[in-house]
Design a protein around this motif. Structure first.
Motif, PDB file in Angstrom:
ATOM      1  N   CYS A  84      -5.244  -2.994   2.625  1.00 41.92           N
ATOM      2  CA  CYS A  84      -5.672  -3.529   1.336  1.00 41.92           C
ATOM      3  C   CYS A  84      -5.917  -5.027   1.477  1.00 41.92           C
ATOM      4  CB  CYS A  84      -4.575  -3.256   0.307  1.00 41.92           C
ATOM      5  SG  CYS A  84      -4.844  -4.012  -1.293  1.00 41.92           S
TER       6      CYS A  84
ATOM      7  N   LEU B 260      -5.162   6.378  -2.000  1.00 40.62           N
ATOM      8  CA  LEU B 260      -4.410   5.191  -1.619  1.00 40.62           C
ATOM      9  C   LEU B 260      -4.270   4.264  -2.823  1.00 40.62           C
ATOM     10  CD1 LEU B 260      -6.057   4.306   1.820  1.00 40.62           C
ATOM     11  CD2 LEU B 260      -4.180   5.894   1.338  1.00 40.62           C
TER      12      LEU B 260
ATOM     13  N   CYS C  94      -2.742   0.194  -3.911  1.00 42.31           N
ATOM     14  CA  CYS C  94      -2.292  -1.106  -3.418  1.00 42.31           C
ATOM     15  C   CYS C  94      -1.964  -1.972  -4.612  1.00 42.31           C
ATOM     16  CB  CYS C  94      -3.362  -1.760  -2.567  1.00 42.31           C
ATOM     17  SG  CYS C  94      -2.998  -3.472  -2.111  1.00 42.31           S
TER      18      CYS C  94
ATOM     19  N   TRP D 135     -10.689  -2.330   0.514  1.00 42.96           N
ATOM     20  CA  TRP D 135      -9.991  -1.557   1.529  1.00 42.96           C
ATOM     21  C   TRP D 135     -10.753  -1.685   2.851  1.00 42.96           C
ATOM     22  CZ3 TRP D 135      -5.305   0.631   0.889  1.00 42.96           C
ATOM     23  CH2 TRP D 135      -4.861   0.828  -0.424  1.00 42.96           C
TER      24      TRP D 135
ATOM     25  N   GLU E  49       0.840  -1.201   0.000  1.00 46.83           N
ATOM     26  CA  GLU E  49       0.000   0.000   0.000  1.00 46.83           C
ATOM     27  C   GLU E  49       0.872   1.247   0.000  1.00 46.83           C
ATOM     28  OE1 GLU E  49      -2.705  -2.519   3.057  1.00 46.83           O
ATOM     29  OE2 GLU E  49      -0.615  -1.880   3.184  1.00 46.83           O
TER      30      GLU E  49
END
Length: 118
Positions: free
Chosen positions: A94, A20, A22, A35, A6
């Motif tokens: 994640c 974010l 991942c 998430w 992540e």
């Protein structure tokens, strides 16, 4: 070896945005990705999920503010977080799932801290 890495967490003021990411490696045929988050003293909760076909679902608390998306070619899932609130402060994890001979296997990232100041 399966790895979920992540990135994108950090400190932001209320009303701000973060994205974010991942990236999953060492894994193929991922079904669902998602998430989750865990705030101090609270249980881990689902924030948003997305199927391999792009069907999404959200926690009520983030509906309309967060958007989950994925790039299947890159085995990457994203979470765009807008209008952040102090209550969104948590470690975000994640998750990726795949099915192997009828069993669902779940993989987790190491987590990234999101802190929203008031």
């Amino acid at each position: 070896q399966v790895q979920l890495v992540e990135s994108g967490g950090g400190l932001v003021q209320a009303g701000g945005s973060l994205r974010l990411s991942c990236a999953a490696s060492g894994i193929s045929s991922i079904s669902n990705m998602g998430w989750y988050r865990q705030a101090p003293g609270k249980q881990r909760e689902l924030v948003a999920g997305i199927t391999s076909r792009g069907i999404t679902n959200y926690a009520d608390s983030v509906e309309g503010r967060f958007t989950i998306s994925r790039d299947n070619a890159k085995n990457t899932v994203y979470l765009q977080m807008n209008s952040l609130e102090p209550e969104d402060t948590a470690v975000y994890y994640c998750n990726a799932e795949r099915w192997i001979t009828g069993s669902k296997i779940s993989y987790w990232g190491q987590g990234t801290q999101v802190t929203v100041s008031s």
